[in-house]
Scaffold this motif. Structure first.
Motif, short mmCIF file in Angstrom:
data_model
loop_
_atom_site.label_atom_id
_atom_site.label_comp_id
_atom_site.label_asym_id
_atom_site.label_seq_id
_atom_site.Cartn_x
_atom_site.Cartn_y
_atom_site.Cartn_z
N ALA A 218 39.89 -12.75 -9.08
CA ALA A 218 41.02 -13.67 -9.19
C ALA A 218 40.92 -14.79 -8.16
O ALA A 218 41.18 -15.96 -8.47
N GLU A 219 40.55 -14.45 -6.93
CA GLU A 219 40.42 -15.47 -5.88
C GLU A 219 39.33 -16.47 -6.23
O GLU A 219 39.50 -17.69 -6.09
N LEU A 220 38.18 -15.97 -6.68
CA LEU A 220 37.07 -16.86 -7.01
C LEU A 220 37.38 -17.73 -8.23
O LEU A 220 37.02 -18.91 -8.26
N MET A 221 38.07 -17.17 -9.22
CA MET A 221 38.44 -17.95 -10.41
C MET A 221 39.38 -19.09 -10.04
O MET A 221 39.23 -20.22 -10.52
N ALA A 222 40.35 -18.81 -9.17
CA ALA A 222 41.32 -19.83 -8.77
C ALA A 222 40.65 -20.91 -7.92
O ALA A 222 40.92 -22.10 -8.09
N GLY A 224 37.35 -21.74 -7.72
CA GLY A 224 36.33 -22.51 -8.43
C GLY A 224 36.81 -23.14 -9.71
O GLY A 224 36.10 -23.94 -10.30
N ARG A 225 38.04 -22.78 -10.14
CA ARG A 225 38.58 -23.27 -11.40
C ARG A 225 37.59 -23.05 -12.53
O ARG A 225 37.28 -23.94 -13.33
N TRP A 226 37.10 -21.81 -12.58
CA TRP A 226 36.11 -21.46 -13.60
C TRP A 226 36.81 -21.17 -14.93
O TRP A 226 37.80 -20.44 -14.98
N ASP A 227 36.28 -21.71 -15.99
CA ASP A 227 36.80 -21.45 -17.33
C ASP A 227 35.88 -20.44 -18.02
O ASP A 227 35.14 -20.77 -18.95
N VAL A 228 35.91 -19.21 -17.52
CA VAL A 228 35.07 -18.14 -18.04
C VAL A 228 35.88 -16.86 -18.09
O VAL A 228 37.00 -16.79 -17.59
N VAL A 229 35.28 -15.85 -18.71
CA VAL A 229 35.86 -14.50 -18.73
C VAL A 229 34.84 -13.54 -18.15
O VAL A 229 33.67 -13.57 -18.54
N LEU A 241 34.95 -2.12 -16.12
CA LEU A 241 35.45 -3.43 -16.51
C LEU A 241 35.68 -4.28 -15.28
O LEU A 241 36.15 -3.79 -14.25
N ALA A 242 35.38 -5.57 -15.38
CA ALA A 242 35.64 -6.51 -14.29
C ALA A 242 37.03 -7.09 -14.48
O ALA A 242 37.26 -7.93 -15.35
N THR A 243 37.98 -6.62 -13.70
CA THR A 243 39.36 -7.12 -13.79
C THR A 243 39.61 -8.15 -12.69
O THR A 243 38.73 -8.42 -11.86
N SER A 244 40.81 -8.73 -12.68
CA SER A 244 41.13 -9.76 -11.70
C SER A 244 41.10 -9.22 -10.28
O SER A 244 40.86 -9.97 -9.32
N SER A 245 41.32 -7.92 -10.10
CA SER A 245 41.35 -7.34 -8.75
C SER A 245 39.99 -6.83 -8.30
O SER A 245 39.84 -6.39 -7.16
N THR A 246 38.99 -6.87 -9.17
CA THR A 246 37.66 -6.39 -8.82
C THR A 246 37.06 -7.24 -7.70
O THR A 246 37.08 -8.48 -7.76
#
Length: 544
Positions: A218-222, A224-229, A241-246
């Motif tokens: 979640a931190e890295l997605m926010a 880097g503003r990555w548009d991925v899953v 599973l890779a969740t937001s808290s992983t």
């Protein structure tokens, strides 16, 4: 044969439709008319006899079904596009309609047309039947009762109407060829509107960059503003599973799904591409394409379903029609979506049952929601709306159902009622409705067109209407594409919306092979309809 067709409207309908579809498949110069050919076949059949015409209810039913299904499918994207560039788009369309009105005034002065004929020519060149109806209503309100006088707007309308359709199609065809429009590339660029899509890829990345170690997804997605899953993660040989808290560790393998450029950007930030994709190992975590057919799921956001918590599952792709969409928390699932689910093997059947996964259910239309929606649309279309000078108008069979469908499509569901239709059912009803409309209008206009064309002034009205149509179309396309840089996929729908013409929209869909024209059509259609009704009546007063 003519008498047989006159006696059997259904035989006439299917004959016109079948021949129209056959001719529509013929490609000349790399382009075909598609379903729009039904209109011209209908004109040809209608010209054979004044009695060779389909009942009015057929084309009205087709019109209502077509605009309602367009509104439902465009509703979710309509709100977003209206917030972004909707005001600009509607002002452009309004300006071009006013240009068409100015050209009508010039033509009336040069040719010496009567005022009612000129007003009817304006309505016909922009193919707007409600505008013609408003002209006739204003003439009656002003005390005109002579049938010959009331027929004058119809003459102008019937002569200009066919070229109003053909001229728009021709302008769109010529401009796209001259400008060498690349529709697939435009569809990728417009993915942010929520209506397009792009080719999604999956890559397994080995984490080795010190800057990301110990940080959560979640931190890295926010940051880097990555548009991925993120899909799977393998840590110390254990798959999960890779969740937001992983949190990531050195040597972890993670699978990432997204567009090629975005996946490459994420790969550079995390580490390097691994040679062995994680999805090849299906012993613990498996994946499957599942149909969304449950009404309890449709119309809800992914984050509200809590799939990771309830089922230990995530959705990595949403396939809507022929397009793959990258899912986010705000993504709303629709009936007919095919989603790729990743979960433990023992949980797969439970997740499938929750989502529905019934192809048979998707073939059935919820008649309750469809009937209620159409009923509301028709009622809204009957509401009299006042104009200055004591004049009133209604949105009619096209405007009312479209506005209601846009709202219901945006709402998705109300309590237990799911307003959206399965994707395949929506397309089927849309195509069926468009066919009914084009066949009905063609057969009902054919005889009037060819008979009035031969009357005095017919060729002049035809040429003037053609100039109004073509100049308006080219002006909209040039300013929109070259000055405002509106993608042609969207602009072609705006052209159809300005013309309030389903045949042009059908042709645009044939050219683009995507749903983006529907968004442009729905964005400007309401304003275009109202503007043409008002301006047509103003022309009567100004020219008179």
């Amino acid at each position: 044969m003519i008498q047989l067709l006159i006696d059997s409207p259904l035989l006439l309908l299917f004959t016109v439709s079948a021949i129209g579809y056959l001719l529509g498949r013929i490609r000349i110069g790399g382009v075909s008319l598609g379903v729009a050919a039904v209109l011209f076949v209908g004109l040809g059949f209608g010209a054979l006899s004044p009695e060779l015409r389909l009942p009015e209810i057929i084309y009205l039913l087709g019109l209502v079904l077509f605009v309602y299904t367009i509104g439902l499918s465009s509703g979710p994207s309509f709100g977003a596009s209206l917030r972004r560039k909707g005001l600009r788009d509607n002002m452009l369309v309004l300006g071009v309609i006013m240009l068409a009105a100015g050209l009508t005034v010039v033509a009336q002065r040069l040719i010496g047309l009567s005022v009612p004929v000129a007003a009817g020519m304006f309505a016909g060149s922009l193919t707007n039947t409600p505008a013609l109806a408003s002209i006739l209503e204003q003439l009656r309100r002003s005390g005109v009762e002579d049938p010959a006088a009331l027929a004058e707007p119809v003459v102008g309308y019937s002569i200009a109407y066919p070229v109003g359709v053909l001229g728009m199609i021709l302008a769109l065809y010529v401009c796209q060829r001259i400008w060498k429009v690349d529709y697939p590339t435009e569809a990728h660029a417009l993915r942010a509107l929520g209506a397009g899509g792009e080719d999604l890829i999956s890559r397994t990345i080995r984490v080795n960059q010190p800057a990301v170690i110990g940080r959560s997804v979640a931190e890295l997605m926010a940051e880097g503003r990555w548009d991925v899953v993120f899909g799977r993660i393998q840590h110390d040989g254990t798959m999960a599973l890779a969740t937001s808290s992983t949190r990531l560790s050195t040597g972890d393998l993670v699978s990432v799904i997204g567009g090629a450029e975005e996946v490459e950007r994420v790969s550079n930030a995390l580490g390097e591409i691994a040679l062995d994709p994680l999805e090849l190992d299906r012993h613990i975590l498996d994946f499957r394409r599942v149909f969304v057919s449950s009404s309890a799921v449709a119309g809800k956001r992914l984050r509200d379903l809590n799939l990771p918590i309830h089922y230990g599952a995530i959705i990595t792709r949403v396939r809507r029609g022929d397009v793959d969409l990258l899912p986010h928390g705000d993504t709303v699932l629709e009936l007919g979506d095919r989603v790729r689910v990743v979960t433990r093997r023992e949980q797969m059947d439970a997740v499938s049952r929750f989502l529905g996964d019934s192809y048979r259910s998707l073939s059935e239309v919820d008649v309750v929601s469809l009937g209620l929606g159409l009923m509301l649309g028709l009622l809204v279309g009957m509401i009299p709306l006042p104009l200055p000078g004591g004049i009133t108008f209604t949105l009619g069979f096209a405007g009312g159902p479209l506005l209601v469908a846009l709202f219901l499509g945006w709402r998705e569901r109300t309590g237990p009622i799911v307003w959206s239709l399965p994707y395949s059912a929506n397309l089927t009803l849309r195509q069926f409705g468009l066919t009914l409309f084009l066949a009905g209008v063609g057969t009902r206009s054919g005889y009037s067109f060819f008979s009035t064309f031969a009357q005095g002034g017919g060729p002049a009205i035809f040429i003037a209407g053609a100039l109004i149509t073509c100049i308006s179309a080219i002006t909209l396309l040039y300013i929109g594409h070259k000055v405002l840089h509106i993608p042609m996929s969207l602009l072609s729908g705006m052209l159809a919306g300005m013309q309030t013409q389903p045949a042009v929209l059908g042709f645009a869909g044939e050219q683009t092979h995507n749903d983006l024209p529907n968004i442009g059509y729905a964005t400007v259609y309401p304003i275009a309809t109202i503007a043409k009704i008002v301006i047509a009546q103003l022309l009567l007063g100004f020219l008179g």
